[in-house]
Design a protein around this motif. Sequence first.
Motif, PDB file in Angstrom:
ATOM      1  N   UNK A 138       0.823  -1.204   0.000  1.00 59.55           N
ATOM      2  CA  UNK A 138       0.000   0.000   0.000  1.00 59.55           C
ATOM      3  C   UNK A 138       0.856   1.253   0.000  1.00 59.55           C
ATOM      4  N   UNK A 182      -6.260  12.745  -3.707  1.00 58.17           N
ATOM      5  CA  UNK A 182      -7.564  12.438  -4.259  1.00 58.17           C
ATOM      6  C   UNK A 182      -7.869  13.362  -5.440  1.00 58.17           C
ATOM      7  N   UNK A 224      -9.607   5.405  -9.532  1.00 55.47           N
ATOM      8  CA  UNK A 224     -10.430   6.278  -8.711  1.00 55.47           C
ATOM      9  C   UNK A 224     -10.073   7.736  -8.969  1.00 55.47           C
ATOM     10  N   UNK A 281       5.537 -14.837  -7.588  1.00 58.31           N
ATOM     11  CA  UNK A 281       4.633 -15.855  -7.061  1.00 58.31           C
ATOM     12  C   UNK A 281       4.399 -15.692  -5.567  1.00 58.31           C
ATOM     13  N   UNK A 333      -4.906 -18.194 -14.375  1.00 60.97           N
ATOM     14  CA  UNK A 333      -5.007 -16.946 -13.628  1.00 60.97           C
ATOM     15  C   UNK A 333      -4.849 -15.745 -14.564  1.00 60.97           C
ATOM     16  N   UNK A 350     -19.255   5.462 -15.107  1.00 60.32           N
ATOM     17  CA  UNK A 350     -19.661   5.935 -13.784  1.00 60.32           C
ATOM     18  C   UNK A 350     -18.854   7.157 -13.385  1.00 60.32           C
ATOM     19  N   UNK A 394      -5.381   1.685   3.859  1.00 57.91           N
ATOM     20  CA  UNK A 394      -4.638   0.426   3.746  1.00 57.91           C
ATOM     21  C   UNK A 394      -4.376  -0.184   5.110  1.00 57.91           C
ATOM     22  N   UNK A 413      -3.148  -6.023   6.167  1.00 59.75           N
ATOM     23  CA  UNK A 413      -3.942  -7.168   5.727  1.00 59.75           C
ATOM     24  C   UNK A 413      -3.610  -8.402   6.554  1.00 59.75           C
ATOM     25  N   UNK A 470      -0.765 -13.675   4.604  1.00 62.29           N
ATOM     26  CA  UNK A 470      -1.005 -14.268   3.298  1.00 62.29           C
ATOM     27  C   UNK A 470      -1.548 -15.684   3.449  1.00 62.29           C
ATOM     28  N   UNK A 491     -13.954 -12.186  -6.797  1.00 70.66           N
ATOM     29  CA  UNK A 491     -13.219 -11.356  -7.750  1.00 70.66           C
ATOM     30  C   UNK A 491     -12.058 -10.629  -7.068  1.00 70.66           C
ATOM     31  N   UNK A 492     -12.320 -10.104  -5.873  1.00 68.14           N
ATOM     32  CA  UNK A 492     -11.303  -9.282  -5.210  1.00 68.14           C
ATOM     33  C   UNK A 492     -10.451 -10.063  -4.215  1.00 68.14           C
ATOM     34  N   UNK A 537      -7.948 -12.478  -2.193  1.00 71.88           N
ATOM     35  CA  UNK A 537      -6.643 -13.070  -2.439  1.00 71.88           C
ATOM     36  C   UNK A 537      -6.356 -14.146  -1.397  1.00 71.88           C
ATOM     37  N   UNK A 582      -9.560  -6.876   3.649  1.00 72.92           N
ATOM     38  CA  UNK A 582      -9.448  -5.569   4.307  1.00 72.92           C
ATOM     39  C   UNK A 582     -10.455  -5.454   5.439  1.00 72.92           C
ATOM     40  N   UNK A 593     -21.854   1.142   2.205  1.00 74.42           N
ATOM     41  CA  UNK A 593     -22.279   2.272   1.391  1.00 74.42           C
ATOM     42  C   UNK A 593     -23.641   1.946   0.772  1.00 74.42           C
ATOM     43  N   UNK A 650     -19.722   8.911   3.125  1.00 76.26           N
ATOM     44  CA  UNK A 650     -18.811   8.196   2.230  1.00 76.26           C
ATOM     45  C   UNK A 650     -18.338   9.005   1.038  1.00 76.26           C
ATOM     46  N   UNK A 657     -14.771   9.670   0.992  1.00 79.54           N
ATOM     47  CA  UNK A 657     -13.876   8.530   1.173  1.00 79.54           C
ATOM     48  C   UNK A 657     -13.117   8.278  -0.117  1.00 79.54           C
ATOM     49  N   UNK A 658     -11.902   7.769   0.016  1.00 83.02           N
ATOM     50  CA  UNK A 658     -11.105   7.490  -1.170  1.00 83.02           C
ATOM     51  C   UNK A 658     -11.655   6.261  -1.877  1.00 83.02           C
ATOM     52  N   UNK A 659     -12.408   5.488  -1.153  1.00 81.27           N
ATOM     53  CA  UNK A 659     -12.643   4.127  -1.594  1.00 81.27           C
ATOM     54  C   UNK A 659     -13.974   3.643  -1.036  1.00 81.27           C
ATOM     55  N   UNK A 660     -14.690   2.899  -1.831  1.00 80.26           N
ATOM     56  CA  UNK A 660     -15.880   2.232  -1.326  1.00 80.26           C
ATOM     57  C   UNK A 660     -15.565   0.758  -1.238  1.00 80.26           C
ATOM     58  N   UNK A 662     -21.657  -1.261 -10.196  1.00 80.50           N
ATOM     59  CA  UNK A 662     -20.936  -2.274  -9.437  1.00 80.50           C
ATOM     60  C   UNK A 662     -21.764  -3.541  -9.320  1.00 80.50           C
ATOM     61  N   UNK A 683      -2.854 -16.969  -6.152  1.00 81.92           N
ATOM     62  CA  UNK A 683      -1.453 -16.792  -6.496  1.00 81.92           C
ATOM     63  C   UNK A 683      -0.611 -16.928  -5.243  1.00 81.92           C
TER      64      UNK A 683
END
Lengths: 683, 683
Positions: free
Chosen positions: A86, A92, A123, A294, A319, A337, B86, B89, B92, B120-121, B123, B211, B281, B293, B296-299, B323, B340
Motif C-alpha cells: 500500500x 484524491x 479512482x 509468485x 489466472x 460511472x 490500507x 492485511x 497471506x 473477484x477481489x 486473495x 481488508x 455504502x 462516504x 472517502x477514497x474508496x468504497x 458495481x 497466487x
Amino acid sequence: MLPRGRPRALGAAALLLLLLIGFFLLGGDPECERLEPDGRAGDLGCPRCPLTPRVPSDGRLRGASALHGDPLAGHWDHNRSACDPWPQLPPKCELLHVAIVCAGHNSSREVITLVKSLLFYRKNPLHLHLVTDAVARNILETLFRTWMVPALGVSFYHAEQLKPQISWIPNKHYSGLYGLMKLVLPGILPPGLARVIVLDTDVTFASDIAELWALFAHFSGVILLWLDRLRQVGWEQMWKLTAQRELLTLAATSLADQDIFNAVIKEHPELVQPLPCVWNVQLSDHTRAEHCYSEAADLKVIHWNSPKKVRVKNKHAGFFRNFYLTFLGYDGNLLRRELFGCPSQTLPEAEQLQRALAQLDEEDACFEFRQQQLTVHRVHITFLPHKPPPPRPHDITLVAQLSMDRLQMLEALCRHWPGPMSLALYLTDAEAQQFLHFVEASPVLSARQDVAYHVVYREGPLYPVNQLRNVALAQALTPYVFLSDIDFLPAYSLYDYLRASIEQLELGSRRKAALVVPAFETLRYRFTFPSSKAELLALLDSGLLYTFRYHEWPQGHAPTDYARWREAQAPYRVQWAADYEPYVVVPRDCPRYDPRFVGFGWNKVAHIVELDAQEFELLVLPEAFTIHLPHAPSLDISRFRSSSTYRDCLQALKEEFHQDLSRRYGAAALKYLTALQQPRSPA
Amino acid sequence: MLPRGRPRALGAAALLLLLLIGFFLLGGDPECERLEPDGRAGDLGCPRCPLTPRVPSDGRLRGASALHGDPLAGHWDHNRSACDPWPQLPPKCELLHVAIVCAGHNSSREVITLVKSLLFYRKNPLHLHLVTDAVARNILETLFRTWMVPALGVSFYHAEQLKPQISWIPNKHYSGLYGLMKLVLPGILPPGLARVIVLDTDVTFASDIAELWALFAHFSGVILLWLDRLRQVGWEQMWKLTAQRELLTLAATSLADQDIFNAVIKEHPELVQPLPCVWNVQLSDHTRAEHCYSEAADLKVIHWNSPKKVRVKNKHAGFFRNFYLTFLGYDGNLLRRELFGCPSQTLPEAEQLQRALAQLDEEDACFEFRQQQLTVHRVHITFLPHKPPPPRPHDITLVAQLSMDRLQMLEALCRHWPGPMSLALYLTDAEAQQFLHFVEASPVLSARQDVAYHVVYREGPLYPVNQLRNVALAQALTPYVFLSDIDFLPAYSLYDYLRASIEQLELGSRRKAALVVPAFETLRYRFTFPSSKAELLALLDSGLLYTFRYHEWPQGHAPTDYARWREAQAPYRVQWAADYEPYVVVPRDCPRYDPRFVGFGWNKVAHIVELDAQEFELLVLPEAFTIHLPHAPSLDISRFRSSSTYRDCLQALKEEFHQDLSRRYGAAALKYLTALQQPRSPA
C-alpha cells in the motif's frame, strides 16, 4: 508486441512500463545491489525483480523500469515500494496521465481492453495521450466520443509526425516502427506535461493505476531537479548514439525499441531503477521470473504478449487468462460511472444527455421508447481489419444491421454480394468477442477485407434499428449504398447489375433517384436460390416464392408494381404511396434514418417518406431482385409485438414524425399526413 | 431484505455487516464520542459514520457495526481504520470465514452475485458458512460442486434447526424469520470457529474482503480475553430479554432482527463499535449518509437493498448500479482461478479433471470434442422460483434443453404442454439475466410455477447437448418424463393423453416400456397447429406437414411406421433399427444420455440404443404426435456441420460408444455394432 531482435544479455523484450519524467533520466538505486544470489531481496523475503544487469540471458524476463534521477538527490526507498502493498496514493482527484502508441484495427481492439481494466480500478481522473495512425484515430475518436466516460480525457497525436525521427533505424516490421516511437514520445507530448505512464497495448491492469503513479510520489519535490539532470544527461543524444553504434556491430536487419533501451541501460547500469515486479507480471515458465511474483500478495499489471498464450500449459495460465478475459468481455457501459467524491467532470454532451433524460416522464407509457431514442450507444467502427474499397465512380456498399441471432446470415450474404459492405452489429462486449471468433473460424468471412463490421454496444430494451442503420450508412465509403436488411439475400448478379444501372442512368450527374430493388420472400427453409429473373418468376408462379409480405403487409411493397416488373425491360418510375418501404440504392449522402423509430415498426417507411419529400425519383429496376429468407421472430420483436403499449407508442412516434415533416417541408408534407392511417401491422 | 418494523430512533434497517467474534460481545470505543456535531471526525477530516446513538431518526442510515470487546483491554484505533485506506492485511493465505443466511430461489440468485464479487477481489482462501433452507441448499450445493472454485470451502447448515430459537418472536414475514437467524448464528456455527464475517445476501463487494477481515487484526491477541468477556456479558440472554421487553410495549405484530439489535444497542450504547462507513455504502438521498462516504477514497462494500433501486434518481445511482451489474453478469467461470502464491487448494474432483485434461493430446483432431466432454459446467438448478408438482402416480415432466436463440419457443411450449417441465438452458451469466427479464416480461411464462429452468453455464466451443439433457432429466420430479426437443410443439392433448396411456398400459408395474410419440415437421413459418389426429393427417396429405426429417434422414423415424400409425387404434410395438431416434416417454429413472456426444449428431440415437439394450419395449401411441417448427440453423450447428473434422470426430465417438456397449452388454450389443454404418448425415 512480440519480442524480436538479436538474443542478447539484456533480452530483446519490450519494456512494459516506462515512467517518463518530463523527459527521460535514468538513475540507479544502490539498494538494488544488495540482493541475494537468487535475485530476491535478502531481508524480508519480499519479492524482487532481478536487477537489470542480472537479467537472465534467455530474454524471457523483461525488466520493467522506472527511470528516475540521482538516487542521492531524491532517494526512492525501493524495498518499501516493492514490499509495501500500500504505497501512499496520489492526492484524491489528481489527474493521472497515460500515453499509449496504437496503430491499426487489431491494436485498437487491444487498447480498449487495456482501457477497460484501467477504468475499472481507477479512482482518479485520467487523461489518455494516444499516439495513433489514421485508422486507430478514426476508431478511437468515435469510440471515446460515444463512450462518454466521465473524468476521462483523451488527446490524439499523429504518429506520422514521429516517423521521421525513427525511420532511419532499420526496421522491417510495421508495428516495430510504432514500438520505436516510445523512444521519442517526449517530443510529441505537451511540454507542460510533467509525468506520464507509458503503456503497451497488451497489458491488463489488476489494480488501481494510482498505485503505479504513486511511485512518482516517492520522489516528489525533486522532480524539477531531475528535469535539470535529464537535460544534462541528454537522453536524445544518448539513445541515438547507442542505436547508431549498435547498428555498426549488428548483423540483424532491424532494431526494436527494447533493444535500444536495453543497450543504453547496459552502458549505464547505474541509471536504471527497476519497478517492483508485480507491475509487470508475465506468463513464463522461467522459474526465476515466476519467483519474482509468485510470493507477492498482489499482482498489479498482467502483461499478455498475445492472447494466444491461452493455450500455454503454464500453471498460472488460467489466472492470467481470466484477468484478461474479464475485461475483454466486460460491459464498457458500466464504466460510464462518475468518480466518487471528485468534482463532476461530465462532458458537455453527456451533461446535455443527462438533462434530457432527467426531463423524461417516467410515468409516460412510452418512457422506454423515449429513453431508448436518447441513448448514445458506444460505437466501435471497423471492429475487424478492413481495407477500404478503391475509389470507383459507381461502386455500391451494401448497408445492413444485425444482432447475434443473424450471424449465420453473413456467409450466405458474402456469397451473394461480392462488393463492399458496411454492417452495424448490435452486441454486448462479450458477444463482440464471440463474433470475432465466428469470423476467424469462417474461411468465407476471413477472406473478405471489404466488409466493414461496426459494433454498436447494446444498451436498453429496444432495438435501435435506425441508429444502427445510420452507423453503417455513415461508414459506407463508396458513392452509392444499397440499403438492405440482413435477412435478405440479393440476386447473385445484383452488385454488377446495380453498378451498370447507375452508370447507364447517369445517376451521379443527371438524376436524383432511388433505385428500387423488388423484394420477394420464401417461407421455406430449404430453397434453391433463383439464378435469373426467369427462374424467380417460375418459382413465383409455382407458389414457392411470394412478393415480400404478400400475406400480411402488401401495401409495404405494392407501389413497386410487381405485375409491371414481370414484363419490364427498362427501369420505370413509381409513385410514393402510404406505407411504402422498398429496398433502395441511393447516393451515400442520402437522408439519414429517423432515430426516433426504435424497436420494430415504421422505421423504413419513414425513410422512404423522407426520400420522397426530398424529391428522389423512385425507379424500379427490371432485373433486380432480393429475397427474404424465413427466420424465427427475434426475441426483441416477439417481446414487443404482443404489447398494446408498443403499438400505442409506435402510433405516437408516427404522429410526432409527421409533425416534424410538416415543420420541415410545409404544405408539401400534407400528403403524408393525409395518407397516415391506422396501422394494420407494424412494418 | 427490506427495512421493516416500527419507525424508531435507531432505525428499522438491517445491520449490514456483523463481525462475530466466536460469540457476540459488544464494546464501545471512547474515541467515537469525540466527534464534531456534523458527525465527522474533527481531526483529519476523514469520513466517519455517525455513532450509533446519533443515528438520525429517519431510519435511512444503517449503522454497520463491528462488535468487539473491552476497548481498554484491546484498544482498536478507530480513526486509523476509518482513515487509513490500507489497514494491515491478514497474513497471506490465511483462511477467512464468511457466514450467510439464504433461503429460497431468489435469495440463492442474489447470494451468487455477492459471492462473485467476493471471489473477484479476494486473495485469501475463503470458507462460506451457508445457513439455508432445503431449496437454497439444493441449488447452492449443486452450484458450488460444479463451480469448483479453488481455495473456496463451503459448509451448509440447516436453517430449520435454528427456527425454534426464534420462532417465538412474532413474525409474519417468511424472510423475516431468516433475518432473525443472525441473532442465533453462533449457536449453529462450529464452536472452534473464532471469527466470521456475517453478510446479507444483497451486498456487493468493491474491494478485498481481507481488508474487512483486517479490522479483526487490530485487536489480535486479545480475542481470547474478549471471548471470556463475551460469556460474562451473556449475549444470548441479553437479546432475548430485550426482545421480550420490546414486545411488551410494542403495538406492531412483528420484530425484525435489526429491531432487536438496535434495541440492545440502545440499552448498551457503550458496547458498540461502528465500522468505517465505506464498509456499508448505501444508496441514499440523505445528505448525512452521503457525507459519510462521499469523501472517502474508496468504497468497500455496496449495499443494494433491492436492484429495483436502479430507477432511483440519486446522483450516485449509476455508480452503485454499475458495481452491482458488474458481478451480476460476470462470467463465474473466470473465478475458477487458483490463488497466487498460496499452496494449491484444488478440490479432488478438480484435480482429477485437470489430470484428465492434461492427458489430452492437443494435436488430436478431436481435441475440442474430448475437452468439451470433460468440461464440468457450472449448474444453477431452479434458477427461477419453482413449485414442485404434487405427487401423482402417472404424472409426466417434459424434458428439453435450449440456448438463447430458442427462448421465443417457450411461450408456445407452455401453451401446448400444461404439465410440469424441466428445461436446461445453456447460457452465459449475462444471458441468464436476459433470460430472467424475458420470463418476467412474459405473462404466460410468469404464470407458470411448474416449469423448472436450470441454467448450465456456457464453456467451450461445442454445445454439450447430452449433458444438458441429463441436467434437465435429473431435475424432473414426476415418475415419468417426456424426452423432447425445444423446437417441437406437442399436440395440445398430449399431456393428458400420455398420462391416461401410462395408466391404461400399467407401465408402472407391468411393463418396462418407452412410449413413442410420432414426430412430424412443417417447413412453413405460418402454420395452424392441428387440433386432432384427423386434422394432422389432412395436413400430411395436403403436403403442409411431413413426417419428421422425411427428406434428409428418414431412417431416424422410419421404425415408428407412420403408415401403421395412420390406421392404429391401439398402441403397437415396434422394433429398434439403426439410427432410430424417436421422442419417447419413459420412467424418470431411465438411462442417462451419453455425455460423450457433444455438438450435434447421434446424441439421441445413442440413447435409444441404450434403452433397447436395457430391454425397454418401444410402444407407439396411436393418438400422440409432436410437430417440429422451422428455424434457422443455430450458430453452433452451422459452425460444425460444414467441417469435415466434425464428421470424422463424430464417427470416432460412435465407435467408442459401441466399444463401451460391447463391454457392458456383451454379445447382446453385437446387433448395434453390425447395424453401424457410415452416417449419411448426423442426426
